[in-house]
Design an enzyme around this catalytic site. Structure first.
Site, PDB file in Angstrom:
ATOM      1  N   ILE A 144       0.832  -1.196   0.000  1.00  0.00           N
ATOM      2  CA  ILE A 144       0.000   0.000   0.000  1.00  0.00           C
ATOM      3  C   ILE A 144       0.869   1.249   0.000  1.00  0.00           C
ATOM      4  O   ILE A 144       0.562   2.231  -0.673  1.00  0.00           O
ATOM      5  CB  ILE A 144      -0.919   0.009   1.249  1.00  0.00           C
ATOM      6  CG1 ILE A 144      -1.625  -1.343   1.419  1.00  0.00           C
ATOM      7  CG2 ILE A 144      -1.912   1.144   1.186  1.00  0.00           C
ATOM      8  CD1 ILE A 144      -2.381  -1.802   0.211  1.00  0.00           C
ATOM      9  N   GLU A 145       1.939   1.219   0.748  1.00  0.00           N
ATOM     10  CA  GLU A 145       2.776   2.408   0.913  1.00  0.00           C
ATOM     11  C   GLU A 145       3.600   2.718  -0.329  1.00  0.00           C
ATOM     12  O   GLU A 145       3.696   3.875  -0.741  1.00  0.00           O
ATOM     13  CB  GLU A 145       3.706   2.227   2.117  1.00  0.00           C
ATOM     14  CG  GLU A 145       3.016   2.334   3.463  1.00  0.00           C
ATOM     15  CD  GLU A 145       2.586   3.757   3.774  1.00  0.00           C
ATOM     16  OE1 GLU A 145       3.032   4.682   3.081  1.00  0.00           O
ATOM     17  OE2 GLU A 145       1.791   3.929   4.713  1.00  0.00           O
ATOM     18  N   SER A 146       4.228   1.711  -0.906  1.00  0.00           N
ATOM     19  CA  SER A 146       5.218   1.975  -1.952  1.00  0.00           C
ATOM     20  C   SER A 146       5.223   0.960  -3.077  1.00  0.00           C
ATOM     21  O   SER A 146       6.124   1.014  -3.926  1.00  0.00           O
ATOM     22  CB  SER A 146       6.606   1.992  -1.314  1.00  0.00           C
ATOM     23  OG  SER A 146       6.903   0.713  -0.767  1.00  0.00           O
ATOM     24  N   TYR A 249      -7.170   3.886   3.196  1.00  0.00           N
ATOM     25  CA  TYR A 249      -5.937   3.219   3.596  1.00  0.00           C
ATOM     26  C   TYR A 249      -6.177   1.778   4.040  1.00  0.00           C
ATOM     27  O   TYR A 249      -5.591   0.833   3.491  1.00  0.00           O
ATOM     28  CB  TYR A 249      -5.277   4.031   4.709  1.00  0.00           C
ATOM     29  CG  TYR A 249      -3.843   3.672   4.977  1.00  0.00           C
ATOM     30  CD1 TYR A 249      -2.858   3.923   4.032  1.00  0.00           C
ATOM     31  CD2 TYR A 249      -3.465   3.081   6.181  1.00  0.00           C
ATOM     32  CE1 TYR A 249      -1.534   3.604   4.272  1.00  0.00           C
ATOM     33  CE2 TYR A 249      -2.143   2.766   6.436  1.00  0.00           C
ATOM     34  CZ  TYR A 249      -1.184   3.025   5.478  1.00  0.00           C
ATOM     35  OH  TYR A 249       0.117   2.699   5.720  1.00  0.00           O
ATOM     36  N   ARG A 509       4.583   3.123  -7.867  1.00  0.00           N
ATOM     37  CA  ARG A 509       6.003   3.419  -8.001  1.00  0.00           C
ATOM     38  C   ARG A 509       6.649   2.265  -8.751  1.00  0.00           C
ATOM     39  O   ARG A 509       6.916   1.233  -8.191  1.00  0.00           O
ATOM     40  CB  ARG A 509       6.674   3.546  -6.631  1.00  0.00           C
ATOM     41  CG  ARG A 509       6.450   4.893  -5.961  1.00  0.00           C
ATOM     42  CD  ARG A 509       5.232   4.891  -5.121  1.00  0.00           C
ATOM     43  NE  ARG A 509       5.204   6.063  -4.257  1.00  0.00           N
ATOM     44  CZ  ARG A 509       4.265   6.257  -3.355  1.00  0.00           C
ATOM     45  NH1 ARG A 509       3.280   5.403  -3.215  1.00  0.00           N
ATOM     46  NH2 ARG A 509       4.294   7.332  -2.598  1.00  0.00           N
TER      47      ARG A 509
END
Length: 510
Positions: A144-146, A249, A509
């Site tokens: 989820i973050e990156s 989130y 990303r």
């Protein structure tokens, strides 16, 4: 006759044992029923408490034994299955979860790419979570973050696969200096992230609220909970009023959890992932070039950087980062090749401290490099000065051929200042103007005014006499100034409509 006597003795023993078991009713025990204890000195010791209670014994109640806590005799061969077995968070079922399931389900290539990338790190993270007795869902949080990219940097300057902001990284002892950024380091950032998540869970006693705090900030979540409690409203994750990104989130994490639990249902293919370590740590005793380390380990430069993403410069410093990560089988290869290496020095780079404030071109001349190479290695933008005391990565030469000290490796930092452009300006002197009064008016040195006008520092100017000055001009071109003006205009514009669910999804990303 003797065998007959032995047979009678055996039958008697069986008969006596049967008599002893005939009476099954409990016999109340009293203090007089106990046998006196004898001390080692041969005197009676203090009597022990009765073995049986005075009341009637009660049969044990029927109880159903659950197998939920029973561990398998053998660990799963598949790491994905190990992750599934460790799921321990309550499931979230909402429209936002289904929205994210659809988003991921419609992008199988993206899911394949990020799960393949995460395969390098998952075993280590799962091991750490189990050691801390934390839910295995947290191993999916970097998705989820990156998208499990340790080199990811957000627009807010959060970095690494756990996306630490600079200040939060410092709070959790993640070094950020000229040579390395531990927010990208696989081991250090994972340790810090799990420390932070444990702290947040201790604050809120709820994993969903802890995750919201990880994304939005613990203070904001605490205030939102207090506000709802004061208003008599619910205080769960789904009850709080939060920014759109935070609202999505936990649903994102739940969607990824559902995909890992049943990939076929979402048209996803998970890469095969054995339940064993992917990498191991290897100590380094001397500074060594990144390219040489990858070559000695027989791994590609990209794969080496994927496991050692905190090293932002072309050299690894033994005094700053005393170990590297290598694929499990390549660690032995590296050690063998390093011991047999006869190619000269291991590092072709070292550190240099700027003795004074310098232009990059002047600094490059001092260390025997081209300006373009010095700028590229140290990421120096245009139109800046290198401030005195700054640390630069430079080529080794005759005078700079030693390993970097621990003091520089831990504290080295590059400090830059805007380059000031002086423009020639001619002004007219007023009545009673002197070099000193002109210098004071324009906040410059009297010595400079005197030098520019070929007069003494104590000279006086005649009324209307032309005075030459070199004053700071704009260091940025006109195009940059116009862009800043447009940015200011945008900042004053009315706030736009709320962000849609589609816009709330972060850009992957790659």
């Amino acid at each position: 006759m003797k065998p007959f006597i032995q047979l009678l003795s055996l039958l008697s023993a069986f008969w006596l044992a049967g008599c002893a078991t005939q009476n099954t009713s409990p016999v109340p025990a009293t203090p007089t029923d106990t046998v006196p204890l004898v001390s080692t000195a041969g005197t009676p010791a203090k009597a022990a408490n009765p073995v049986y209670p005075n009341s009637q014994l009660q049969p044990l109640a029927n109880a159903q034994i659950s197998a939920a806590g029973v561990h398998a005799l053998e660990p799963p061969a598949d790491l994905w299955e190990r992750v599934r077995r460790g799921f321990a968070m309550p499931d979230l079922d909402s429209d936002l979860v289904r929205d994210r399931e659809q988003w991921y389900g419609s992008r199988p290539d993206y899911v394949q790419r990020m799960t393949s990338r995460g395969s390098k790190y998952l075993f280590y993270i799962v091991e750490e979570l189990e050691r801390r007795n934390m839910p295995s869902e947290l191993a999916l949080l970097p998705f989820i973050e990156s998208a499990f990219n340790p080199q990811a940097v957000s627009s807010a300057k959060a970095a690494g696969m756990w996306q630490f902001m600079p200040a939060t990284g410092k709070t959790f002892e993640l070094t950020q200096n000229m040579f390395r950024d531990d927010r990208r380091d696989v081991l250090a950032s994972t340790r810090a992230a799990l420390d932070y998540l444990q702290k947040l869970y201790g604050m809120f006693d709820d994993w969903q609220l802890a995750l919201a705090a990880y994304n939005w900030g613990e203070g904001r979540v605490a205030r939102a909970v207090a506000k709802n409690r004061q208003a008599g409203l619910g205080t769960r994750y789904v009850d709080l009023k939060m920014p759109m990104e935070t609202q999505f989130y936990v649903p994102k994490l739940q969607a990824v959890k559902n995909i890992i639990a049943d990939p076929a249902r979402f048209n996803a293919t998970l890469p095969p992932l054995g339940n064993h370590p992917y990498f191991q740590t290897v100590d380094i005793q001397r500074d060594i070039d990144v390219a040489l380390a990858a070559k000695l380990a027989d791994v590609s430069l990209d794969d080496f950087r994927a496991l050692n993403p905190s090293a932002s410069k072309p050299v690894l410093l033994a005094a700053g980062s005393a170990q590297i990560l290598l694929p499990w089988d390549n660690a032995t290869v590296f050690q063998s090749n390093l011991e047999a290496y006869t190619g000269g020095r291991l590092a072709s780079w070292t550190a240099w401290i700027a003795p004074s404030t310098l232009k990059p071109a002047d600094a490059a001349k001092r260390v025997g490099m081209t300006e373009s190479e010095l700028r590229a290695v140290n990421q120096i933008p245009p139109r800046v000065l290198i401030k005195a005391g700054s640390t630069l990565v430079v080529r080794r030469n005759g005078g700079l051929d030693t390993d970097v000290s621990s003091q520089i490796a831990d504290k080295g930092w590059l400090s830059l200042a805007p380059e000031v452009v002086l423009r020639k300006t001619v002004v007219k002197a007023g009545k009673k103007d002197t070099v000193a009064t002109v210098a004071q008016r324009y906040r410059i040195s009297p010595a400079q005014v005197a030098e520019w006008n070929k007069v003494s520092p104590t000279a006086a100017f005649k009324p209307s006499q032309p005075v030459v000055l070199y004053l700071p001009g704009k260091s940025a071109p006109a195009a940059t100034a116009k862009a800043s003006s447009r940015s200011a205009t945008v900042a004053k514009a009315p706030r736009k409509a709320p962000v849609t669910a589609k816009k709330a999804t972060r850009v992957a990303r790659n």
